[in-house]
Design an enzyme around this catalytic site. Sequence first.
Site, PDB file in Angstrom:
ATOM      1  N   HIS A   1       0.858  -1.196   0.000  1.00 13.94           N
ATOM      2  CA  HIS A   1       0.000   0.000   0.000  1.00 13.94           C
ATOM      3  C   HIS A   1       0.895   1.247   0.000  1.00 13.94           C
ATOM      4  O   HIS A   1       0.692   2.187   0.769  1.00 13.94           O
ATOM      5  CB  HIS A   1      -0.940   0.000   1.206  1.00 13.94           C
ATOM      6  CG  HIS A   1      -1.909  -1.147   1.197  1.00 13.94           C
ATOM      7  ND1 HIS A   1      -3.266  -1.002   0.997  1.00 13.94           N
ATOM      8  CD2 HIS A   1      -1.701  -2.485   1.350  1.00 13.94           C
ATOM      9  CE1 HIS A   1      -3.858  -2.190   1.035  1.00 13.94           C
ATOM     10  NE2 HIS A   1      -2.930  -3.110   1.252  1.00 13.94           N
TER      11      HIS A   1
ATOM     12  N   TYR B   1       3.648  -5.225   9.750  1.00 10.22           N
ATOM     13  CA  TYR B   1       3.516  -3.766   9.653  1.00 10.22           C
ATOM     14  C   TYR B   1       4.577  -3.098  10.530  1.00 10.22           C
ATOM     15  O   TYR B   1       5.121  -2.063  10.192  1.00 10.22           O
ATOM     16  CB  TYR B   1       2.119  -3.285  10.080  1.00 10.22           C
ATOM     17  CG  TYR B   1       0.980  -3.719   9.182  1.00 10.22           C
ATOM     18  CD1 TYR B   1       1.135  -4.749   8.259  1.00 10.22           C
ATOM     19  CD2 TYR B   1      -0.267  -3.119   9.255  1.00 10.22           C
ATOM     20  CE1 TYR B   1       0.091  -5.155   7.453  1.00 10.22           C
ATOM     21  CE2 TYR B   1      -1.321  -3.519   8.444  1.00 10.22           C
ATOM     22  CZ  TYR B   1      -1.126  -4.538   7.546  1.00 10.22           C
ATOM     23  OH  TYR B   1      -2.171  -4.946   6.745  1.00 10.22           O
TER      24      TYR B   1
HETATM   25  C1  HEM Z   1      -0.375 -11.806   6.279  1.00 12.48           C
HETATM   26  C2  HEM Z   1      -1.103 -10.965   5.577  1.00 12.48           C
HETATM   27  C3  HEM Z   1      -0.681  -9.534   5.333  1.00 12.48           C
HETATM   28  C4  HEM Z   1       0.574  -8.973   5.257  1.00 12.48           C
HETATM   29  C5  HEM Z   1       1.908  -9.667   5.440  1.00 12.48           C
HETATM   30  C6  HEM Z   1       0.401  -7.565   4.983  1.00 12.48           C
HETATM   31  C7  HEM Z   1       1.419  -6.631   4.840  1.00 12.48           C
HETATM   32  C8  HEM Z   1       1.279  -5.275   4.791  1.00 12.48           C
HETATM   33  C9  HEM Z   1       2.347  -4.311   4.939  1.00 12.48           C
HETATM   34  C10 HEM Z   1       3.816  -4.656   5.125  1.00 12.48           C
HETATM   35  C11 HEM Z   1       1.809  -3.066   4.895  1.00 12.48           C
HETATM   36  C12 HEM Z   1       2.542  -1.725   5.041  1.00 12.48           C
HETATM   37  C13 HEM Z   1       2.542  -1.362   6.537  1.00 12.48           C
HETATM   38  C14 HEM Z   1       3.303  -0.100   6.887  1.00 12.48           C
HETATM   39  O1  HEM Z   1       4.469   0.061   6.482  1.00 12.48           O
HETATM   40  O2  HEM Z   1       2.731   0.739   7.613  1.00 12.48           O
HETATM   41  C15 HEM Z   1       0.399  -3.248   4.696  1.00 12.48           C
HETATM   42  C16 HEM Z   1      -0.502  -2.218   4.568  1.00 12.48           C
HETATM   43  C17 HEM Z   1      -1.869  -2.415   4.572  1.00 12.48           C
HETATM   44  N1  HEM Z   1      -2.560  -3.622   4.652  1.00 12.48           N
HETATM   45 FE1  HEM Z   1      -1.770  -5.434   4.773  1.00 12.48          FE
HETATM   46  N2  HEM Z   1      -0.952  -7.281   4.895  1.00 12.48           N
HETATM   47  C18 HEM Z   1      -1.637  -8.463   5.111  1.00 12.48           C
HETATM   48  C19 HEM Z   1      -2.988  -8.634   5.138  1.00 12.48           C
HETATM   49  C20 HEM Z   1      -3.902  -7.626   5.087  1.00 12.48           C
HETATM   50  C21 HEM Z   1      -5.318  -7.806   5.267  1.00 12.48           C
HETATM   51  C22 HEM Z   1      -6.047  -9.118   5.586  1.00 12.48           C
HETATM   52  C23 HEM Z   1      -5.875  -6.597   5.161  1.00 12.48           C
HETATM   53  C24 HEM Z   1      -7.350  -6.375   5.330  1.00 12.48           C
HETATM   54  C25 HEM Z   1      -8.032  -5.352   5.066  1.00 12.48           C
HETATM   55  C26 HEM Z   1      -4.807  -5.618   4.907  1.00 12.48           C
HETATM   56  C27 HEM Z   1      -4.935  -4.252   4.749  1.00 12.48           C
HETATM   57  C28 HEM Z   1      -3.912  -3.350   4.667  1.00 12.48           C
HETATM   58  C29 HEM Z   1      -4.105  -1.904   4.570  1.00 12.48           C
HETATM   59  C30 HEM Z   1      -5.429  -1.183   4.555  1.00 12.48           C
HETATM   60  C31 HEM Z   1      -2.825  -1.335   4.509  1.00 12.48           C
HETATM   61  C32 HEM Z   1      -2.495   0.138   4.340  1.00 12.48           C
HETATM   62  C33 HEM Z   1      -2.384   0.827   5.670  1.00 12.48           C
HETATM   63  C34 HEM Z   1      -1.886   2.221   5.467  1.00 12.48           C
HETATM   64  O3  HEM Z   1      -2.477   2.985   4.671  1.00 12.48           O
HETATM   65  O4  HEM Z   1      -0.896   2.560   6.122  1.00 12.48           O
HETATM   66  N3  HEM Z   1      -3.624  -6.298   4.870  1.00 12.48           N
HETATM   67  N4  HEM Z   1       0.088  -4.595   4.632  1.00 12.48           N
END
Ligand code: HEM
Length: 370
Positions: A72, A343
Amino acid sequence: MTLLHHLTGAPPGMTTRALMLRLSTIGTVLAGAAGSLAYAGGWLSPGALTPALVIDRFEQVNGPHLGFRRNHAKGLCVAGSFASNGTGARLSKASVFSAGRVTRVAGRVALAGGQPYAADAGTTVRSLALRFPLPDGEEWRTGMNNIPVFPVRTPEAFYEQLLAAKPDPATGKPDPERMKAFFAAHPESVKATGLIKARTITSGFADSTFWSLNAFRFTAADGHVTPVRWAFVPELQATQETAAQASQTDKNYLFDDFVAQLQREPLRWHLIVTLGQTSDATADATLPWPADRERVDVGTLTLTDAAPEEAGNCRDINFDPLVLPEGIAPSGDPLLSARSAAYFRSSTRRAGEEKSASAVPATTTRGPGL
Ligand code: HEM
């Protein structure tokens, strides 16, 4: 402002007692996250998947983009408020649901994927992340996507899928053989991907519904526990993305349209909580819940402001889904503890890196600002 205020991100007026409570809440969350990690399918076993490996894989697939989120990566900061209508109070004792409470909210709209300068595309998953500061140093953070289910059930499958879906440099598309092998090993992902592909691609962020996907547990004041999933559902009538939108040349058209809409009027979403029953999957985000489950509208989110990512705003927030107030608890979904740990790793890496300007420069200010 004291060092404690700075470390906890607390407003300057917050009392020392409230600050200590905030610190202990953060401590509890961290301890809870670490504890729940133990359940995350062998994450603590030697040689098994770790948060660092997951983040390394994002970097392997997307290339290094220093200073940006590893997923993201392309996003815009938003701000506004959440007005509770009081109907959530029977389900959860979290103060955010008290009748009449209005909470200032900081958030981020973004596109999934690790490319901070990718061109906007309708089919790219859109996200909305929100942080609700609550009394006594409590907080609620939630990150949601505009898809009805998640494509994988476990952190291990997420890790495998990241590599399987890596575009082949020769074609710009994932290698079909690798995708075939992934789906053969994960029939649950075949079904979930079918549901995701069948969704209506709406015209933009403003008419998108954003789902929690993972299940949580609400605890009421009388101790009653309800499994829940939630969604922010737009007040705007959802319209389908047009062919003209899909073929235009503005690389930031989704973000630019969103800011233009925000300049015209505040944008609203209702927080709809779906109440699960004992037969509903709480540890498998690939499975939808039956359509007839009771839904409760607990309040309205109003977004008024948008600003590019910069020091001190949403750029530096980790929207960790396990930062939860009393009254909202994680379910047994293994993705939740994996998300929290990944995260944290992503945000500590990017915090120490040099920053480049976001691809999304647009700004609008209607309310009290970001
Ligand atoms: C094991 C599964 C998942 C992994 C490894 C993963 C990994 C990540 C990582 C590394 C980030 C960036 C975080 C940061 O640097 O602040 C991220 C952002 C995000 N993820 Fe996931 N994610 C997973 C599952 C999900 C699921 C199930 C959702 C459900 C809605 C989701 C929604 C989001 C959202 C909305 C963001 C953006 C947050 C922002 O705007 O800072 N993710 N994800």
